[in-house]
Design an enzyme around this catalytic site. Structure first.
Site, short mmCIF file in Angstrom:
data_model
loop_
_atom_site.label_atom_id
_atom_site.label_comp_id
_atom_site.label_asym_id
_atom_site.label_seq_id
_atom_site.Cartn_x
_atom_site.Cartn_y
_atom_site.Cartn_z
N TRP A 4 0.85 -1.19 0.00
CA TRP A 4 0.00 0.00 0.00
C TRP A 4 0.88 1.23 0.00
O TRP A 4 1.88 1.25 0.74
CB TRP A 4 -0.86 -0.02 1.27
CG TRP A 4 -1.76 1.16 1.46
CD1 TRP A 4 -3.08 1.24 1.19
CD2 TRP A 4 -1.40 2.44 2.03
NE1 TRP A 4 -3.58 2.48 1.53
CE2 TRP A 4 -2.56 3.24 2.04
CE3 TRP A 4 -0.21 3.01 2.51
CZ2 TRP A 4 -2.57 4.54 2.52
CZ3 TRP A 4 -0.21 4.32 2.97
CH2 TRP A 4 -1.39 5.07 2.98
N ASP A 49 11.85 -2.45 11.21
CA ASP A 49 10.65 -2.08 10.44
C ASP A 49 9.77 -1.18 11.30
O ASP A 49 9.25 -1.61 12.33
CB ASP A 49 9.90 -3.36 10.04
CG ASP A 49 8.81 -3.10 9.01
OD1 ASP A 49 8.14 -2.05 9.10
OD2 ASP A 49 8.60 -3.97 8.15
N HIS A 107 11.23 -1.14 6.46
CA HIS A 107 10.06 -1.74 5.82
C HIS A 107 10.24 -1.85 4.31
O HIS A 107 9.89 -2.85 3.71
CB HIS A 107 8.82 -0.89 6.13
CG HIS A 107 7.55 -1.51 5.65
ND1 HIS A 107 7.04 -2.67 6.18
CD2 HIS A 107 6.68 -1.12 4.68
CE1 HIS A 107 5.91 -2.98 5.56
NE2 HIS A 107 5.68 -2.07 4.65
N ALA A 132 8.26 -8.30 4.89
CA ALA A 132 7.74 -7.22 5.74
C ALA A 132 6.21 -7.18 5.67
O ALA A 132 5.62 -6.12 5.52
CB ALA A 132 8.34 -5.88 5.32
N SER A 185 4.47 -6.33 2.34
CA SER A 185 3.57 -5.53 3.17
C SER A 185 2.11 -5.96 2.97
O SER A 185 1.76 -7.12 3.22
CB SER A 185 3.78 -4.04 2.86
OG SER A 185 3.20 -3.24 3.84
N THR A 186 1.25 -5.07 2.47
CA THR A 186 -0.14 -5.45 2.17
C THR A 186 -0.18 -6.58 1.15
O THR A 186 -1.05 -7.46 1.22
CB THR A 186 -0.91 -4.23 1.63
OG1 THR A 186 -0.94 -3.21 2.63
CG2 THR A 186 -2.34 -4.60 1.26
#
Length: 274
Positions: free
Chosen positions: A29, A225, A254, A120, A95-96
């Site tokens: 994101w 992170d 991150h 991450a 991430s997302t």
């Protein structure tokens, strides 16, 4: 421009380069497939087929007003993999995008997939609850949504210039091009998709999804992170997976697929070939 159309009429943009074993990348994101440039070029040159899509409402995909949740993200990914008839694929999510990969595997099965990598990533659950006391308070995400809704252009500079890439750490070598590329990708997308996406990545509980996955999964996470804190994410996901391996990176931020691309690419390659 290559696109597919989902059953609800959303157009999903994707890149599909090369031949060989497919590697499918799911971005974070509020970015786009472009965030995988370093990985796409590396693995293309190593003889792999590389695929990356813009999540609905992000990048060059349709700015639809709804469907910005993990089930739709996973279903869109399943539509893409079926359209391309992928087999023996490796799915990599940052991430997302890591949540997207986990939900895709749990919801659509592993018949097309050989391995997965979570970088991450947001699972198991980001928000603080009674069952997840180490999570981030919901008020933090509410404030994040307020910033997106009112002045995301400023947020989308400050966020990569600070915690996302660890540029707020002493001695960090800030790269303006990296920051502005993050800003460019973010501003291409829909404010509605990004606003709703905060709920999707922060409040979705992936605990049961992780337990369903049986293929080998590499969990890569930096211990510095500042976006998805290490202690409440990577180690917990690795424990929930039936065949998970945790690789911890000291001091990595991150956004390590960009700032530490050489290390990440080498470790991804080793895992894929193992």
């Amino acid at each position: 421009m290559s696109t597919i159309t989902t059953k609800d009429g959303t157009q999903i943009y994707y890149k599909d380069w090369g031949k060989g074993q497919p590697i499918v990348f799911s971005h974070g994101w509020p970015l786009s497939a472009d965030d995988w440039d370093a990985q796409m070029m590396f693995f293309l040159n190593m003889g792999f087929r590389v695929i990356a899509h813009d999540r609905r409402g992000h990048g060059r995909s349709s700015q639809t007003g709804d469907g910005h949740d993990m089930d739709h993200y996973a279903d869109d990914l399943a539509t893409l993999t079926a359209h391309l008839d992928l087999k023996n694929a490796v799915h990599v999510g940052h991430s997302t995008g890591g949540g997207e990969v986990v939900r895709y595997l749990a919801r659509h099965g592993e018949s097309r997939v050989s391995k997965a990598v979570l970088i991450a990533a947001v699972p198991p659950l980001m928000v603080k609850t009674a069952a997840n006391p180490g999570g981030i308070p919901r008020e933090v995400f509410d404030g994040f949504q307020a910033q997106v809704a009112t002045n995301r252009a400023q947020l989308y500079y400050e966020y990569p210039a600070g915690p996302f890439y660890g540029y707020n750490r002493p001695g960090a070598k800030l790269q303006e091009g990296v920051i502005w590329n993050w800003w460019r990708q973010g501003m291409m997308g829909s404010v509605k998709a990004h606003y709703d996406g905060i709920v999707a990545f922060s409040q979705t509980d992936f605990t049961e999804d992780l337990k369903k996955i049986t293929i080998p999964v590499l969990v890569m996470h930096g211990d510095d992170d500042q976006v998805v804190p290490y202690e409440d994410s990577g180690p917990l996901s690795a424990k929930l997976l039936k065949n998970g391996t945790l690789k911890t990176y000291k001091g990595f931020p991150h956004g390590m697929p960009t700032t530490e691309a050489d290390t990440i690419n080498a470790d991804l390659l080793a895992f894929i070939k193992s």
